[in-house]
Design an enzyme around this catalytic site. Structure first.
Site, PDB file in Angstrom:
ATOM      1  N   ARG A 115       0.810  -1.225   0.000  1.00 37.05           N
ATOM      2  CA  ARG A 115       0.000   0.000   0.000  1.00 37.05           C
ATOM      3  C   ARG A 115       0.844   1.276   0.000  1.00 37.05           C
ATOM      4  O   ARG A 115       1.898   1.336   0.625  1.00 37.05           O
ATOM      5  CB  ARG A 115      -0.936   0.009   1.216  1.00 37.05           C
ATOM      6  N   HIS A 140      -0.973  -2.604  -4.428  1.00 37.64           N
ATOM      7  CA  HIS A 140      -0.404  -3.483  -5.466  1.00 37.64           C
ATOM      8  C   HIS A 140      -0.392  -2.833  -6.856  1.00 37.64           C
ATOM      9  O   HIS A 140      -0.692  -3.471  -7.866  1.00 37.64           O
ATOM     10  CB  HIS A 140      -1.150  -4.801  -5.519  1.00 37.64           C
ATOM     11  N   HIS A 211       3.126 -13.132  -4.961  1.00 39.15           N
ATOM     12  CA  HIS A 211       1.994 -13.175  -4.038  1.00 39.15           C
ATOM     13  C   HIS A 211       1.343 -14.560  -4.020  1.00 39.15           C
ATOM     14  O   HIS A 211       0.120 -14.680  -4.133  1.00 39.15           O
ATOM     15  CB  HIS A 211       0.962 -12.117  -4.416  1.00 39.15           C
ATOM     16  N   ASP A 284      -1.808  -9.511   8.728  1.00 32.17           N
ATOM     17  CA  ASP A 284      -1.589  -8.868   7.428  1.00 32.17           C
ATOM     18  C   ASP A 284      -0.613  -7.731   7.682  1.00 32.17           C
ATOM     19  O   ASP A 284      -0.957  -6.561   7.590  1.00 32.17           O
ATOM     20  CB  ASP A 284      -2.905  -8.361   6.838  1.00 32.17           C
ATOM     21  N   GLU A 353       5.444 -12.467   1.450  1.00 30.80           N
ATOM     22  CA  GLU A 353       5.759 -11.538   0.371  1.00 30.80           C
ATOM     23  C   GLU A 353       7.003 -10.713   0.702  1.00 30.80           C
ATOM     24  O   GLU A 353       6.972  -9.874   1.601  1.00 30.80           O
ATOM     25  CB  GLU A 353       4.575 -10.600   0.133  1.00 30.80           C
TER      26      GLU A 353
END
Length: 388
Positions: A115, A140, A211, A284, A353
Site C-alpha cells: 500500500r 499493489h 503473491h 496482514d 511476500e
C-alpha cells in the site's frame, strides 16, 4: 480427510475422461491436474498461456504469463505423494475477471507491491496522485496493476521462465517508463528461485513481489492455521484499521507478532485483545527482517519458514529485501469456486511476500524504494521446499 493431492489428481482424471468422451482425445494435464488449454486466450490484445517448469525430484511449477502468476506448485510430501501447495484458479478467465473473482493469487506484483498511503506520492520534487483501490489507499500498483497485465514470455529450458513487461509513463499514475522482468527458476534442490529486475527512464518507485498463497496441508478446503510459522525479525511495522503502516517500528517481544520461535498460527491468530490482530482479522503485517542490515539483505539466511505437521512439507524463504508481509488469508471465505472447484475458507493459507516496507515512499527513514535512470532494480526471493 480430503487430501488436495488426491483431489487434484482425481479432478485430473475426471477432466481427462470428460475430454475423451467429448472429443475422442484425452487432454494432457499437468501433474497438478491443470489443462493448459484453459489458459490459451487473448487478453488486452496479447496471448496468454500456461508454462510448466520441472526438475528431477518430482517438483512441478505451472505459471501463466497473465500477471506472471504461479498457478500450481507441486512438491512431494513426507510419503512422496505429489501435493499442490498454492491456491489459485484452473483457468485464465477467472484470473482476468476482476468483478466476480478478483485475486492476486500467485502474481508478480508491480509497480508497487502493498500500500501507498492515500495514493499520494512525491518523486523528484513532483507530487503524484495514484488511484485508490483499497481502503482509500493504492494497493499493489492500482486497479490495473501488473497482476492484471500480460507479460511477454520466454522459456529457454524446462526449469526457467522469463517474463517481461513494459509499463509506460503514467501507468496507474506512476512516473517513468519501466521495463521489468520476473525470472522463475526451478532448482534441483526443490527451490523456486525468483528474481525481479527493472530499469526506468525517469525517477520512480518500484517494489515487486510474488503473491503466492501457500497451503502446505494438502487440503485447501479446510482452515490451515495449524501450519507452523517462523519469522526472523525482532521488529514489525504496526498498521491502522485501514491496513496502513503508522510509521512506527515496534519490537515483537512479548506480543503475538513474535515468531522468532516457530509456532502454530492458531495459537494467536484469534487473539483480538491485540489490536493489530483485531484490525486485520488475523495477520496482514510487515516484519522488519533481521537478515537486512546496513542497506543490504543477506539472502543466504532464512528469513521466514512455514511447516505443515500434516504433510511434513517444510518451506524456507530467503530474500535480499528488508521486509516480509505475512498475510493469513483473512479475506478468503467468499464462496467462490477456485482451482478444481474448491471453495477456500478464511485463514486457509499464508502469503510470504518479500518487499520494501509498505508506504516506504512516504516514510523517509525506511529503506528507499526509489529508482533513477541508469540504476538497476534487483530483488530476489527463493522458496525452498523439503520434508521433515
Amino acid at each position: 480427510m480430503v487430501n488436495l493431492k488426491l483431489l487434484t489428481l482425481g479432478c485430473g482424471v475426471a477432466f481427462a475422461l470428460l475430454s475423451s468422451c467429448s472429443s475422442g482425445q484425452q487432454a494432457e494435464l499437468t501433474v497438478s491436474g491443470l489443462d493448459p488449454a484453459a489458459f490459451d486466450s487473448t487478453i488486452n490484445g496479447k496471448k496468454t498461456a500456461l508454462y510448466t517448469l520441472t526438475n528431477g525430484n518430482g517438483m512441478e511449477v505451472c505459471i501463466t504469463n497473465f500477471g506472471g502468476r504461479v498457478v500450481s506448485l507441486v512438491v512431494p510430501d513426507k510419503n512422496g505423494n505429489p501435493t499442490d501447495v498454492v491456491l489459485g484458479y484452473d483457468n485464465v478467465a477467472q484470473y482476468a475477471d476482476t468483478v466476480n473473482s478478483p485475486s492476486d493469487y500467485g502474481s508478480s506484483v508491480g509497480r508497487y507491491a502493498n500500500r501507498i498511503n492515500k495514493g499520494k506520492l512525491t518523486v523528484d520534487g513532483k507530487d503524484y496522485q495514484l488511484p485508490t483501490n483499497n481502503f482509500g489507499h493504492c494497493l499493489h500498483g492500482g486497479p490495473s496493476g501488473w497482476m492484471y497485465q500480460v507479460y511477454d514470455a520466454e522459456q529457454p529450458n524446462d526449469s526457467t521462465l522469463r517474463l517481461t513487461i513494459v509499463s509506460p509513463d503514467g501507468d496507474n499514475g506512476f512516473p517513468g517508463t519501466v521495463t521489468a522482468t520476473t525470472t522463475y527458476t526451478l532448482l534441483g534442490n526443490n527451490t523456486l528461485d525468483i528474481t525481479f529486475d527493472a530499469t526506468t527512464d525517469k525517477e520512480t518507485v518500484i517494489n515487486m513481489t510474488n503473491h503466492s498463497y501457500f497451503n502446505l496441508n494438502g487440503d485447501p478446503s479446510k482452515e490451515g492455521m495449524d501450519m507452523v510459522l517462523y519469522v526472523n525479525a525482532d521488529n514489525y511495522t504496526p498498521a491502522d484499521s485501514t491496513y496502513m503502516t503508522t510509521g512506527e517500528i515496534r519490537p515483537v517481544e512479548g506480543t503475538p507478532m513474535d515468531f522468532r520461535t516457530p509456532r502454530a498460527l492458531s495459537e494467536t491468530i484469534n487473539d483480538t485483545s491485540f489490536v493489530q490482530i483485531k484490525n486485520a482479522s488475523g495477520y496482514d503485517h510487515n516484519w522488519c527482517l533481521n537478515t537486512y542490515a546496513d542497506g543490504r539483505g543477506n539472502d543466504s539466511i532464512v528469513a521466514a519458514s512455514l511447516y505443515s505437521p500434516t504433510t511434513g512439507i517444510f518451506l524456507e524463504m530467503f530474500t535480499n529485501e528488508p521486509g516480509v508481509q505475512v498475510y493469513t488469508g483473512n479475506f478468503q471465505g467468499t464462496g467462490i469456486s477456485c482451482k478444481h472447484g474448491v471453495k477456500y475458507p478464511k485463514h486457509v493459507s499464508v502469503c510470504l511476500e518479500s518487499q520494501k516496507y509498505p508506504d516506504s515512499p512516504n516514510k523517509k527513514d525506511w529503506p528507499s524504494p526509489y529508482l533513477k535512470p541508469g540504476e538497476k532494480y534487483h530483488s530476489h526471493v527463493a522458496y525452498k521446499f523439503s520434508v521433515k
